[in-house]
Every structure is written in C-alpha cells, then in structure tokens.
Design an enzyme around this catalytic site. Structure first.
Site, PDB file in Angstrom:
ATOM      1  NE  ARG A  51      -1.378  -2.826   2.387  1.00  0.00           N
ATOM      2  CZ  ARG A  51      -1.978  -3.033   1.752  1.00  0.00           C
ATOM      3  NH1 ARG A  51      -2.977  -3.228   1.480  1.00  0.00           N
ATOM      4  NH2 ARG A  51      -0.440  -4.303   2.131  1.00  0.00           N
ATOM      5  CB  THR A  52       3.633   2.568   2.170  1.00  0.00           C
ATOM      6  OG1 THR A  52       2.806   2.055   3.612  1.00  0.00           O
ATOM      7  CG2 THR A  52       3.667   4.349   2.927  1.00  0.00           C
ATOM      8  CE  LYS A  80      26.711  -2.538  -5.438  1.00  0.00           C
ATOM      9  NZ  LYS A  80      26.571  -0.784  -6.364  1.00  0.00           N
ATOM     10  NE  ARG A 101       7.187   0.661   5.017  1.00  0.00           N
ATOM     11  CZ  ARG A 101       5.748   0.425   5.415  1.00  0.00           C
ATOM     12  NH1 ARG A 101       5.031  -0.849   4.440  1.00  0.00           N
ATOM     13  NH2 ARG A 101       4.746   0.874   5.122  1.00  0.00           N
ATOM     14  CG  HIS A 129       3.229   3.902   9.076  1.00  0.00           C
ATOM     15  ND1 HIS A 129       3.453   4.292   7.596  1.00  0.00           N
ATOM     16  CD2 HIS A 129       2.225   2.422   8.113  1.00  0.00           C
ATOM     17  CE1 HIS A 129       2.581   3.701   6.422  1.00  0.00           C
ATOM     18  NE2 HIS A 129       2.958   2.827   7.093  1.00  0.00           N
TER      19      HIS A 129
HETATM   20  N1   CP Z   1      -0.421  -0.248   5.620  1.00  0.00           N
HETATM   21  C1   CP Z   1       0.949  -0.041   4.792  1.00  0.00           C
HETATM   22  O1   CP Z   1       1.714   0.280   5.769  1.00  0.00           O
HETATM   23  O2   CP Z   1       0.606  -1.064   4.230  1.00  0.00           O
HETATM   24  P1   CP Z   1       1.563  -1.999   3.023  1.00  0.00           P
HETATM   25  O3   CP Z   1       2.714  -2.605   4.911  1.00  0.00           O
HETATM   26  O4   CP Z   1       1.881  -2.480   2.184  1.00  0.00           O
HETATM   27  O5   CP Z   1       2.506  -0.141   2.716  1.00  0.00           O
END
Ligand code: CP
Length: 303
Positions: A51-52, A80, A101, A129
C-alpha cells in the site's frame, strides 16, 4: 524545506487544510492531473510494502509526475554497505521528493538531516507511520464526519504496531476522544503511550476481551500481529490468532461503527466481514492515495 517524520509535524490547522485538499482531489481529480508535471518522486523502501509504496507511486503518477526507486534493500547499494546518509545525498540529485521506509527506527530522520529534498517517513521500524496516520485521520473525518467526540477501540498488536502509536499521538490533539486498548497482556500498548495519556488526563481503558467493549465503540481499529518484529516464532504462533473479527462479533457492535485496518490483513478480520457496510478498510486504502497526493503537493509547495 519541510519533511514529514511524525504526524505531529503538522498542526491540526495544517492537517485540516491537507484533508480539505485531499477531499477536493477526490472530487476533482482532473484539476490536479498536471500539478506535478516534470517532478520526480523517489521511493526508497528497505522493507516490504504494498500500500504505502504503490499509493505513493499512484499519487505522483496521478499528479503528472514520475517515479524512481527501489522496493528492496537487496536491490540497492545498501546491500554493499552504503549508508542511508550517502544514499539520500545521491537521491537528492535524482529526485524532487523522497518517501523512505526502513526497518530501523529513526533512519528516515537521519536521511532528512542530510537531504537536499523533502523526505517523508513511510514507516520506521515499530516507531511511526505518519502517512498511514494521515490516511486514518482522513478516513475518520470523511466517513465519521468529525475528528472529535468518539470512542475508538484499537485491537491486536498494540506493542509493535507503529500505525497504532502514530494514530494515538495524532488523536490526542482532538477533543473528547476515548481510547479502548484491546490486546493480550504480551502485546499491550507501551508504557510511554499510557504515561503520555495519563499526563494529558485523556481517558483510556485496557481490556483483553473484544466482546466486552464492542458495543461501546464508534470505531474499531484492527491490527495484525507483527510477525517481523517478534524475536521468537513460538510467541508469534501463540498470539497470531488471538483476535478474529467475525460477523457474529459484529452483531454486538453499534449500527454505524466503522471498522478500520491499516492492512495487510492476515486472519484478524474474517473475509465474511468485508461485505458488512461498516467495513471501511478498503475505502481507507483508497483515501491513502488522495492524502499522499495532497502531501506531495504541500511539501513541494505546489498546493
Ligand atoms: N498499511 C501499510 O503500511 O501497508 P504496507 O505495509 O503494504 O505498505
């Protein structure tokens, strides 16, 4: 230049403006189809995501911009031994904005301190998040109609679930929110969260059984047990199916209670619940695109 590391980086007034923009984008997508012509988003994902990452890529594409990036640390020079600081200095020359991320808490903040472009924290370890929180707040405001005056149950892995920590932090700034934390003792919300609520004199309750509190909730925020953050497989197996939301349990809920979930879902919501009109989690994922479009426009100062 502005980054997004935590939902608290924006005031509630700024968030309200961001959500107005996201709602306008939803209603009038054509108006924004070339807003980012010539701009490039880099998605640097050192940890898995559906999703993100894809909602960021969809957001930038829908704004007329382009996307570069990697979806796995092993396909980048991190394999590396390259540092996040060096990577972002290089990405700053390739892109106008970066969503990152990382499994290590604070890594996007280190990147932001060395970056020449806005950096968005797309999830750092079990910490924060923020763009999921923006998604959650936009969903609540759009479907419940208000970010004040409700009781929210947060259920599942409240220890490792970074979406839960971010959402609580963000909601304490609104009026008359009551929190109900529903978890097994091993996965209860961290003490620093309850200490913060105590200090602010915000009401909360901690329970183990979902059925006991179901009828009190205006919103139920389900979460999966975070397998990747467990040190031992035995504990994960013992706890993973502690909560399963079923149509039978939904009979105990208010008629207009919203079911939210940041997704991915594993077993914690039975698929039969998906047809319940109160199930809002797929709509929530859709709001994630609009809010990320609004965020990109805001951080690039194009709004
Ligand atoms: N909700 C969420 O962060 O989903 P993903 O881990 O798929 O990005």
């Amino acid at each position: 230049m502005r980054h997004l590391m935590s939902p608290l980086d924006f005031t509630t007034e700024e968030l309200s403006k961001l959500f107005d923009l996201a709602n306008d984008i939803e209603k009038n997508p054509g108006k924004y189809a070339h807003a980012c012509d010539g701009k490039i988003l880099a998605t640097c994902f050192y940890e898995p995501s559906t999703r993100t990452r894809l909602s960021f890529e969809s957001a930038m594409t829908r704004l007329g911009g382009s996307v570069i990036g990697f979806s796995d640390a092993n396909s980048s020079s991190a394999a590396k031994g390259e540092s996040v600081s060096d990577t972002i200095r290089v990405i700053s020359a390739y892109a106008d904005i970066c969503a990152m991320r990382h499994p290590k808490e604070g890594a996007p903040m280190v990147a932001a301190s060395r970056s020449l472009i806005p950096v968005i924290n797309a999830g750092d370890g079990g910490h924060q998040h923020p763009t999921q929180t923006l998604t959650d707040l936009l969903t609540i405001r759009s479907l419940h109609g208000d970010l004040n005056n409700f009781t929210i149950g947060l259920c599942g892995d409240l220890k490792f679930g970074r979406t839960v920590h971010s959402l609580i932090n963000a909601l304490v700034r609104y009026e008359n929110i009551k929190f109900v934390f529903i978890s097994p003792p091993e996965l209860r919300v961290p003490d620093y969260v309850t200490d913060m609520l105590d200090k602010k004199q915000i009401a909360y309750e901690e329970v183990i059984k979902l059925e006991e509190v179901m009828g009190d909730l205006d919103m139920l925020y389900m979460t999966r047990v975070q397998k990747e953050r467990f040190f031992n497989e035995e504990d994960y197996i013992r706890l993973k199916d502690f909560y399963i939301l079923t149509p039978e349990k939904m009979e105990l809920a208010k008629e207009n209670m919203l079911i939210l979930h940041p997704l991915p879902r594993v077993n914690e919501i039975s698929v039969e619940v998906d047809d319940d009109p109160r199930a809002a989690y797929f709509k929530q994922a859709q709001y994630g695109v609009y809010v990320r479009m609004a965020l990109i426009l805001t951080l690039l100062e194009l709004a």
